[in-house]
Design a protein around this motif. Structure first.
Motif, PDB file in Angstrom:
ATOM      1  N   PHE A   1     -10.622 -50.528 -38.573  1.00 40.99           N
ATOM      2  CA  PHE A   1      -9.324 -50.321 -37.926  1.00 40.99           C
ATOM      3  C   PHE A   1      -8.874 -51.720 -37.509  1.00 40.99           C
ATOM      4  O   PHE A   1      -9.405 -52.258 -36.527  1.00 40.99           O
ATOM      5  CB  PHE A   1      -9.453 -49.422 -36.694  1.00 40.99           C
ATOM      6  CG  PHE A   1      -9.820 -47.989 -37.009  1.00 40.99           C
ATOM      7  CD1 PHE A   1      -8.901 -47.137 -37.622  1.00 40.99           C
ATOM      8  CD2 PHE A   1     -11.076 -47.490 -36.683  1.00 40.99           C
ATOM      9  CE1 PHE A   1      -9.232 -45.813 -37.896  1.00 40.99           C
ATOM     10  CE2 PHE A   1     -11.409 -46.172 -36.962  1.00 40.99           C
ATOM     11  CZ  PHE A   1     -10.489 -45.329 -37.565  1.00 40.99           C
TER      12      PHE A   1
ATOM     13  N   HIS B   1     -11.467 -54.284 -36.189  1.00 40.09           N
ATOM     14  CA  HIS B   1     -12.663 -53.573 -35.718  1.00 40.09           C
ATOM     15  C   HIS B   1     -13.321 -52.775 -36.849  1.00 40.09           C
ATOM     16  O   HIS B   1     -12.644 -52.003 -37.537  1.00 40.09           O
ATOM     17  CB  HIS B   1     -12.282 -52.637 -34.571  1.00 40.09           C
ATOM     18  CG  HIS B   1     -13.452 -51.886 -34.018  1.00 40.09           C
ATOM     19  ND1 HIS B   1     -14.417 -52.498 -33.250  1.00 40.09           N
ATOM     20  CD2 HIS B   1     -13.829 -50.592 -34.162  1.00 40.09           C
ATOM     21  CE1 HIS B   1     -15.337 -51.594 -32.942  1.00 40.09           C
ATOM     22  NE2 HIS B   1     -15.007 -50.432 -33.480  1.00 40.09           N
TER      23      HIS B   1
ATOM     24  N   ALA C   1     -15.408 -49.810 -37.648  1.00 35.59           N
ATOM     25  CA  ALA C   1     -15.902 -48.576 -37.006  1.00 35.59           C
ATOM     26  C   ALA C   1     -17.104 -48.013 -37.748  1.00 35.59           C
ATOM     27  O   ALA C   1     -18.000 -47.425 -37.147  1.00 35.59           O
ATOM     28  CB  ALA C   1     -14.787 -47.542 -36.933  1.00 35.59           C
TER      29      ALA C   1
ATOM     30  N   ARG D   1     -23.754 -43.537 -29.123  1.00 40.74           N
ATOM     31  CA  ARG D   1     -22.993 -43.765 -27.896  1.00 40.74           C
ATOM     32  C   ARG D   1     -21.499 -43.550 -28.124  1.00 40.74           C
ATOM     33  O   ARG D   1     -21.054 -43.516 -29.265  1.00 40.74           O
ATOM     34  CB  ARG D   1     -23.169 -45.218 -27.466  1.00 40.74           C
ATOM     35  CG  ARG D   1     -24.513 -45.523 -26.896  1.00 40.74           C
ATOM     36  CD  ARG D   1     -24.495 -46.947 -26.414  1.00 40.74           C
ATOM     37  NE  ARG D   1     -25.292 -47.745 -27.312  1.00 40.74           N
ATOM     38  CZ  ARG D   1     -26.097 -48.717 -26.904  1.00 40.74           C
ATOM     39  NH1 ARG D   1     -26.180 -49.006 -25.631  1.00 40.74           N
ATOM     40  NH2 ARG D   1     -26.799 -49.406 -27.762  1.00 40.74           N
ATOM     41  N   ASN D   2     -20.728 -43.502 -27.058  1.00 40.96           N
ATOM     42  CA  ASN D   2     -19.268 -43.454 -27.177  1.00 40.96           C
ATOM     43  C   ASN D   2     -18.818 -44.650 -28.019  1.00 40.96           C
ATOM     44  O   ASN D   2     -19.249 -45.780 -27.779  1.00 40.96           O
ATOM     45  CB  ASN D   2     -18.596 -43.552 -25.791  1.00 40.96           C
ATOM     46  CG  ASN D   2     -18.815 -42.326 -24.934  1.00 40.96           C
ATOM     47  OD1 ASN D   2     -19.092 -42.428 -23.751  1.00 40.96           O
ATOM     48  ND2 ASN D   2     -18.703 -41.159 -25.517  1.00 40.96           N
ATOM     49  N   GLY D   3     -17.985 -44.369 -29.015  1.00 48.56           N
ATOM     50  CA  GLY D   3     -17.456 -45.446 -29.856  1.00 48.56           C
ATOM     51  C   GLY D   3     -18.382 -45.863 -30.991  1.00 48.56           C
ATOM     52  O   GLY D   3     -18.086 -46.812 -31.721  1.00 48.56           O
TER      53      GLY D   3
ATOM     54  N   GLY E   1     -18.957 -44.376 -33.783  1.00 49.67           N
ATOM     55  CA  GLY E   1     -18.372 -44.134 -35.110  1.00 49.67           C
ATOM     56  C   GLY E   1     -18.552 -42.705 -35.611  1.00 49.67           C
ATOM     57  O   GLY E   1     -18.231 -42.406 -36.765  1.00 49.67           O
ATOM     58  N   LYS E   2     -19.011 -41.794 -34.748  1.00 47.53           N
ATOM     59  CA  LYS E   2     -19.305 -40.420 -35.179  1.00 47.53           C
ATOM     60  C   LYS E   2     -18.044 -39.690 -35.663  1.00 47.53           C
ATOM     61  O   LYS E   2     -18.028 -39.100 -36.736  1.00 47.53           O
ATOM     62  CB  LYS E   2     -19.970 -39.644 -34.020  1.00 47.53           C
ATOM     63  CG  LYS E   2     -21.235 -40.292 -33.491  1.00 47.53           C
ATOM     64  CD  LYS E   2     -21.834 -39.515 -32.331  1.00 47.53           C
ATOM     65  CE  LYS E   2     -20.962 -39.421 -31.111  1.00 47.53           C
ATOM     66  NZ  LYS E   2     -20.658 -40.714 -30.445  1.00 47.53           N
ATOM     67  N   THR E   3     -17.001 -39.734 -34.831  1.00 47.30           N
ATOM     68  CA  THR E   3     -15.763 -39.046 -35.213  1.00 47.30           C
ATOM     69  C   THR E   3     -15.171 -39.679 -36.467  1.00 47.30           C
ATOM     70  O   THR E   3     -14.678 -38.973 -37.362  1.00 47.30           O
ATOM     71  CB  THR E   3     -14.745 -39.114 -34.049  1.00 47.30           C
ATOM     72  OG1 THR E   3     -15.266 -38.344 -32.969  1.00 47.30           O
ATOM     73  CG2 THR E   3     -13.379 -38.565 -34.449  1.00 47.30           C
ATOM     74  N   THR E   4     -15.257 -40.983 -36.560  1.00 45.45           N
ATOM     75  CA  THR E   4     -14.718 -41.675 -37.741  1.00 45.45           C
ATOM     76  C   THR E   4     -15.453 -41.204 -38.993  1.00 45.45           C
ATOM     77  O   THR E   4     -14.828 -40.924 -40.024  1.00 45.45           O
ATOM     78  CB  THR E   4     -14.849 -43.199 -37.565  1.00 45.45           C
ATOM     79  OG1 THR E   4     -14.198 -43.572 -36.349  1.00 45.45           O
ATOM     80  CG2 THR E   4     -14.220 -43.948 -38.726  1.00 45.45           C
TER      81      THR E   4
ATOM     82  N   GLN F   1     -12.348 -33.108 -32.941  1.00 49.18           N
ATOM     83  CA  GLN F   1     -12.460 -33.321 -31.491  1.00 49.18           C
ATOM     84  C   GLN F   1     -11.100 -32.954 -30.893  1.00 49.18           C
ATOM     85  O   GLN F   1     -10.074 -33.263 -31.484  1.00 49.18           O
ATOM     86  CB  GLN F   1     -12.748 -34.810 -31.261  1.00 49.18           C
ATOM     87  CG  GLN F   1     -13.406 -35.127 -29.959  1.00 49.18           C
ATOM     88  CD  GLN F   1     -13.829 -36.596 -29.898  1.00 49.18           C
ATOM     89  OE1 GLN F   1     -13.265 -37.446 -30.578  1.00 49.18           O
ATOM     90  NE2 GLN F   1     -14.828 -36.881 -29.111  1.00 49.18           N
TER      91      GLN F   1
ATOM     92  N   GLU G   1     -18.240 -32.373 -31.610  1.00 52.38           N
ATOM     93  CA  GLU G   1     -18.530 -31.914 -30.246  1.00 52.38           C
ATOM     94  C   GLU G   1     -18.176 -30.430 -30.069  1.00 52.38           C
ATOM     95  O   GLU G   1     -17.362 -30.063 -29.225  1.00 52.38           O
ATOM     96  CB  GLU G   1     -17.800 -32.798 -29.238  1.00 52.38           C
ATOM     97  CG  GLU G   1     -18.193 -34.256 -29.437  1.00 52.38           C
ATOM     98  CD  GLU G   1     -17.927 -35.148 -28.250  1.00 52.38           C
ATOM     99  OE1 GLU G   1     -17.850 -34.626 -27.123  1.00 52.38           O
ATOM    100  OE2 GLU G   1     -17.830 -36.358 -28.447  1.00 52.38           O
TER     101      GLU G   1
HETATM  102  N1  ATP Z   1      -7.306 -44.524 -35.152  1.00 50.91           N
HETATM  103  C1  ATP Z   1      -7.977 -45.558 -34.644  1.00 50.91           C
HETATM  104  N2  ATP Z   1      -7.407 -46.772 -34.491  1.00 50.91           N
HETATM  105  C2  ATP Z   1      -8.084 -47.829 -33.995  1.00 50.91           C
HETATM  106  N3  ATP Z   1      -9.380 -47.780 -33.610  1.00 50.91           N
HETATM  107  C3  ATP Z   1     -10.004 -46.597 -33.727  1.00 50.91           C
HETATM  108  C4  ATP Z   1      -9.355 -45.425 -34.242  1.00 50.91           C
HETATM  109  N4  ATP Z   1     -10.242 -44.407 -34.245  1.00 50.91           N
HETATM  110  C5  ATP Z   1     -11.389 -44.904 -33.745  1.00 50.91           C
HETATM  111  N5  ATP Z   1     -11.253 -46.208 -33.443  1.00 50.91           N
HETATM  112  C6  ATP Z   1     -12.301 -47.093 -32.903  1.00 50.91           C
HETATM  113  O1  ATP Z   1     -13.429 -46.968 -33.764  1.00 50.91           O
HETATM  114  C7  ATP Z   1     -14.632 -46.921 -32.997  1.00 50.91           C
HETATM  115  C8  ATP Z   1     -15.375 -45.646 -33.312  1.00 50.91           C
HETATM  116  O2  ATP Z   1     -14.661 -44.554 -32.745  1.00 50.91           O
HETATM  117  P1  ATP Z   1     -15.152 -43.045 -32.900  1.00 50.91           P
HETATM  118  O3  ATP Z   1     -14.089 -42.179 -32.291  1.00 50.91           O
HETATM  119  O4  ATP Z   1     -15.514 -42.808 -34.304  1.00 50.91           O
HETATM  120  O5  ATP Z   1     -16.469 -43.057 -32.000  1.00 50.91           O
HETATM  121  P2  ATP Z   1     -17.383 -41.839 -31.523  1.00 50.91           P
HETATM  122  O6  ATP Z   1     -18.786 -42.203 -31.838  1.00 50.91           O
HETATM  123  O7  ATP Z   1     -16.874 -40.564 -32.074  1.00 50.91           O
HETATM  124  O8  ATP Z   1     -17.159 -41.897 -29.956  1.00 50.91           O
HETATM  125  P3  ATP Z   1     -17.174 -40.729 -28.825  1.00 50.91           P
HETATM  126  O9  ATP Z   1     -18.601 -40.350 -28.629  1.00 50.91           O
HETATM  127  O10 ATP Z   1     -16.601 -41.423 -27.627  1.00 50.91           O
HETATM  128  O11 ATP Z   1     -16.310 -39.592 -29.323  1.00 50.91           O
HETATM  129  C9  ATP Z   1     -14.228 -47.080 -31.544  1.00 50.91           C
HETATM  130  O12 ATP Z   1     -14.355 -48.435 -31.186  1.00 50.91           O
HETATM  131  C10 ATP Z   1     -12.780 -46.644 -31.537  1.00 50.91           C
HETATM  132  O13 ATP Z   1     -12.075 -47.311 -30.512  1.00 50.91           O
END
Ligand code: ATP
Length: 303
Positions: A21, A24, A26, A44-46, A48-51, A92, A170
């Motif tokens: 992104f 960054h 991800a 952890r939060n961030g 990359g799971k949702t990505t 999510q 989640e």
């Molecule tokens: N659409 C987007 N634009 C810019 N950055 C993004 C976008 N989506 C995710 N990110 C960034 O990519 C990284 C991974 O995000 P992601 O949501 O995949 O994490 P996660 O493991 O699911 O976190 P959580 O446990 O908090 O849900 C984070 O740093 C987030 O800020």
């Protein structure tokens, strides 16, 4: 990376998957296979799971690397359509139209999913409503449902059409204990012949349900294996102590007044407690904390 167990069958194959992104990264060069059964995604939060789930749902284009689902390329338009027809995705924070009834919303989604024939479609809607224990609330407007009920309704939407691959972000947030057990039963049954991937911070759900675990850390895959293999990383590194030690990492003070302590870098008890430390059987959470180095962060600063 410790990878001792392979998934059975292969539904998802990723090679060098990378998602940026802007500046960054991800997802960073992920290579993994996911097969039938329930695969848990931890991190952890961030991390990359949702990505990753969004890439698997073909909702996000990874940009680099290769992603194949059911043997088809997620980068090809025609293949992507075929993939989408066979997957269910619980995102999510799913957004549901508040003025629809539970039945009406699922019927609408079923039309979008091309589940043809009114009678068969309605039967399918009733099936998924019953699966998430919402059949009795089928005529309720969504705005009148509780948060946990809405989450179950969104899960029912993901189950429509009996997908081959179920992606759950989640999924147990807001579910009461009874519904969480019901969810585990539903997903475990589903995954006996199909593939479910769930991202969660509920490590008990992973321990109870998952046949495999993937751990992401800052976009990298740092573990792929079974829950037992992740737990084994903490073997000999968990202790019960009579007081909070200076060395080691205190996870919490247990109700019996003793302190549960991790020694991430050693299988010896913390210095000075050789006589009073009692070894404790590790949990999956201990294995996860030690693997990700989060164990250090669990200890409060000493005054
Ligand atoms: N659409 C987007 N634009 C810019 N950055 C993004 C976008 N989506 C995710 N990110 C960034 O990519 C990284 C991974 O995000 P992601 O949501 O995949 O994490 P996660 O493991 O699911 O976190 P959580 O446990 O908090 O849900 C984070 O740093 C987030 O800020």
């Amino acid at each position: 990376m410790p990878t001792t167990s392979a998934p059975t069958g292969t539904t998802v194959t990723a090679r060098g998957l990378t998602k940026r992104f802007g500046l960054h990264t991800a997802l960073n060069d992920l290579t993994l296979d996911i097969g039938n059964g329930v695969t848990g995604l931890l991190g952890r939060n961030g991390a990359g799971k949702t990505t990753l789930l969004r890439c698997l749902a073909t909702d996000l284009d990874p940009g680099a690397g290769e992603l194949r689902i059911f043997g088809r390329s997620a980068a090809t338009t025609a293949d992507r359509t075929t993939i989408r027809r066979q997957l269910g995705h619980l995102p999510q924070n799913p957004s549901l139209y508040p003025h629809f009834t539970a039945f009406g919303l699922l019927d609408y989604l079923a039309v979008l999913k091309e589940l043809g024939g009114r009678r068969a479609r309605h039967d399918e809607v009733r099936r998924v409503l019953a699966a998430v224990a919402l059949y009795d609330r089928r005529h309720s407007r969504i705005r009148r449902l509780s948060g946990g009920m809405r989450q179950r309704l969104a899960l029912a939407g993901a189950l429509l059409g009996d997908p081959r691959l179920l992606l759950l972000d989640e999924p147990t947030i807001g579910l009461d204990p009874e519904q969480r057990i019901r969810f585990r039963d539903l997903i475990a049954e589903f995954a006996t012949t199909r593939t479910a991937v769930l991202s969660t911070h509920q490590i008990e759900d992973v321990a109870a349900l998952c046949t495999r675990v993937l751990v992401l850390d800052e976009g990298r895959l740092v573990f792929a294996g079974t829950p037992a293999e992740l737990t084994a990383g903490a073997r000999g590194r968990v202790w019960s102590l009579p007081e909070r030690p200076i060395g080691g990492t205190t996870t919490w003070r247990s109700p019996d007044g003793r302190y549960r302590v991790l020694t991430p870098n050693s299988t010896e008890p913390p210095q000075g407690y050789e006589g009073s430390a009692e070894p404790v059987a590790p949990t999956l959470e201990d294995g996860y904390l030690i693997l990700t180095g989060s164990a250090g962060a669990a200890a409060p600063d000493r005054p």
